[in-house]
Design an enzyme around this catalytic site. Structure first.
Site, mmCIF file in Angstrom:
data_model
loop_
_atom_site.group_PDB
_atom_site.id
_atom_site.type_symbol
_atom_site.label_atom_id
_atom_site.label_comp_id
_atom_site.label_asym_id
_atom_site.label_seq_id
_atom_site.Cartn_x
_atom_site.Cartn_y
_atom_site.Cartn_z
ATOM 1 N N ASP A 106 -24.493 -27.467 -15.623
ATOM 2 C CA ASP A 106 -23.556 -26.785 -15.381
ATOM 3 C C ASP A 106 -23.658 -25.286 -16.818
ATOM 4 O O ASP A 106 -22.548 -23.827 -16.632
ATOM 5 C CB ASP A 106 -21.932 -27.241 -16.202
ATOM 6 C CG ASP A 106 -20.692 -26.704 -15.808
ATOM 7 O OD1 ASP A 106 -20.574 -26.277 -14.874
ATOM 8 O OD2 ASP A 106 -20.294 -26.590 -16.734
ATOM 9 N N LEU A 166 -13.030 -23.056 -15.867
ATOM 10 C CA LEU A 166 -12.959 -22.449 -15.560
ATOM 11 C C LEU A 166 -14.420 -21.126 -15.744
ATOM 12 O O LEU A 166 -14.224 -20.318 -15.669
ATOM 13 C CB LEU A 166 -12.051 -21.563 -16.629
ATOM 14 C CG LEU A 166 -10.314 -22.172 -16.605
ATOM 15 C CD1 LEU A 166 -9.296 -21.958 -18.103
ATOM 16 C CD2 LEU A 166 -9.768 -21.726 -14.712
ATOM 17 N N ARG A 167 -15.506 -21.826 -16.365
ATOM 18 C CA ARG A 167 -16.384 -21.139 -16.208
ATOM 19 C C ARG A 167 -17.328 -20.427 -14.227
ATOM 20 O O ARG A 167 -17.658 -19.731 -14.265
ATOM 21 C CB ARG A 167 -17.926 -22.384 -16.461
ATOM 22 C CG ARG A 167 -19.262 -21.976 -16.869
ATOM 23 C CD ARG A 167 -20.031 -22.948 -17.916
ATOM 24 N NE ARG A 167 -19.607 -22.919 -19.481
ATOM 25 C CZ ARG A 167 -19.224 -24.018 -19.531
ATOM 26 N NH1 ARG A 167 -19.510 -25.318 -18.980
ATOM 27 N NH2 ARG A 167 -18.921 -24.681 -20.596
ATOM 28 N N GLY A 168 -16.624 -21.330 -13.679
ATOM 29 C CA GLY A 168 -17.449 -20.769 -12.638
ATOM 30 C C GLY A 168 -16.396 -18.518 -12.392
ATOM 31 O O GLY A 168 -17.350 -18.489 -11.465
#
Length: 425
Positions: A282, A363-365
């Site tokens: 991730d 919310l990294r995507g």
């Protein structure tokens, strides 16, 4: 004995008997191997063989201390490494693998994307492509003599000492240097990666003597881990901690030292050799899948290009110099114009809707997709992001963030593309 031969701080004098029992055997002249000498000249082996003397045992070994000038030796080694550096395969000469090359270029344009994970079959040019990126890396301004490549303007990328000097109003010397690419070997120790503290000097002199590691060298640069899925768990934990905080903290015997460690993390590996821990996966901003080239003519071209490079690397690199320079100028222009690239709110909403409907955790995507789309627009020389830019990068930004379904046979990148077409139609 073996350990003594491996050190450079001692001289080992060995005197084996070279004479037979007959007194008529001619004596052999002594061969002297001293630090930096061979037959009157000095070497670094620290071994000295002396002629046999009377009333001595057959093998006599003595150890003497040797004073060596470390700095001059390191300078000579550095000059030798520059002269004997292996030639790098040109990035512009890589045939195919457009997805991998695009992900690498976008991370150079915007390091905040967070790196790229490259997974694919063995022998598909993953390591060659990553290492060929060295020629394209732009120059950055760093504080002269600082081991952490501190940014003279941004406090987030400053070491503690440099920050204190700036706060006192001192003028720090600045030099321009190319972005570092640091290789992290699989067998590296934790001390070599994080750095180590000289406990003896700390206790005797009261000074925090810190020897920086690979993370310090990779600050504001690129950290490349080949076969990252085979990396030891304790090193994975170190990378996770540094990637999450942007700082590396070394704790030894009650002494704590911290320094900035913000880097572009690039990893490559073969999925057949093992899966990567989801926590580390991730942390990679983008994910590129590399497949074996099936077209026969393309395979022949790759073989011929590689043969040309192996036979005459300098001539082969000169052939692609114009394309390399053009690509380097394109990257520099994209980095300069990145801050002025705009993305409409409507596109942002649709990107977040795709992430939401795909059940992407966190919310990294969303953040990475927005940044990658802006970097792609800058690379194309545009000042506004379009839906086509988003369509190009979104599979690479979300593919590795989907929850794994063992019964699912469809590639996760295809699922992302289908959901994008549904939302953006």
């Amino acid at each position: 004995m073996a350990s003594l031969l491996g050190t450079s701080s001692s001289t080992i004098c060995a005197s084996p008997s070279l004479s037979s029992s007959s007194s008529t055997t001619p004596s052999i002249s002594p061969i002297c191997f001293r630090p930096g000498r061979i037959c009157g000249r000095t070497l670094n082996s620290g071994i000295q063989i002396r002629p046999k003397k009377k009333n001595r045992s057959r093998h006599h070994v003595s150890v003497m201390n040797v004073a060596t000038e470390i700095n001059s030796t390191e300078q000579q080694v550095g000059k030798f490494e520059k002269k004997s550096a292996r030639p790098v395969y040109p990035f512009a000469a890589i045939v195919g693998q457009d997805e991998m090359k695009l992900c690498l270029l976008l991370n150079v344009i915007d390091p905040k994307i967070g790196g790229v994970m490259i997974m694919g079959d063995r022998g598909t040019g993953k390591s060659t492509t990553v290492r060929s990126l060295v020629d394209l890396l732009p120059e950055i301004e760093v504080v002269a003599g600082d081991p952490y490549n501190s940014d003279p303007l941004d406090p987030e990328f400053m070491g503690v000492e440099v920050r204190e000097r700036v706060e006192r109003g001192e003028q720090v010397p600045v030099v321009a240097t190319k972005i570092n690419m640091v290789d992290l070997p699989l067998g590296a120790t934790e001390d070599r990666v994080c750095g180590t503290i000289d406990i003896e000097k700390a206790l005797t002199e009261g000074v925090k003597a810190f020897e920086p590691g690979l993370l310090a060298k990779a600050n504001r640069g690129i950290l490349y881990v080949d076969e990252v899925n085979l990396l030891d768990d304790h090193l994975v934990d170190v990378l996770l901690d540094s990637a999450a905080s942007g700082w590396n903290t070394v704790e030894r015997e009650g002494i704590s030292i911290s320094h900035p460690a913000r880097f572009i993390l690039i990893g490559s590996g073969n999925p057949e050799e093992g899966e990567l821990r989801p926590q580390l996966l991730d942390r990679f901003g983008m994910h590129a899948q590399v497949g074996t080239v099936r077209d026969a003519d393309l395979r022949v071209k790759i073989v011929e290009e590689r043969a040309r490079f192996d036979s005459d690397p300098k001539d082969f690199r000169d052939t692609y110099k114009t394309e390399q320079d053009k690509l380097q100028d394109q990257i520099s222009a994209a980095r300069s114009s990145l801050s002025s690239v705009q993305i409409d709110r409507e596109l942002k909403v649709k990107i977040s809707k795709v992430c939401s409907e795909l059940n992407v955790d966190g919310l990294r995507g969303d953040i990475v997709t927005n940044r990658a789309a802006k970097a792609l627009a800058a690379l194309k020389g545009k000042d506004r992001v379009t839906a086509d830019d988003v369509a190009t990068v979104i599979p690479n930004c979300l593919r590795h963030r989907l929850r794994k379904d063992p019964l699912e046979s469809i590639d996760s990148g295809v699922l992302v593309s289908e959901k994008f077409a549904e939302v953006f139609s």
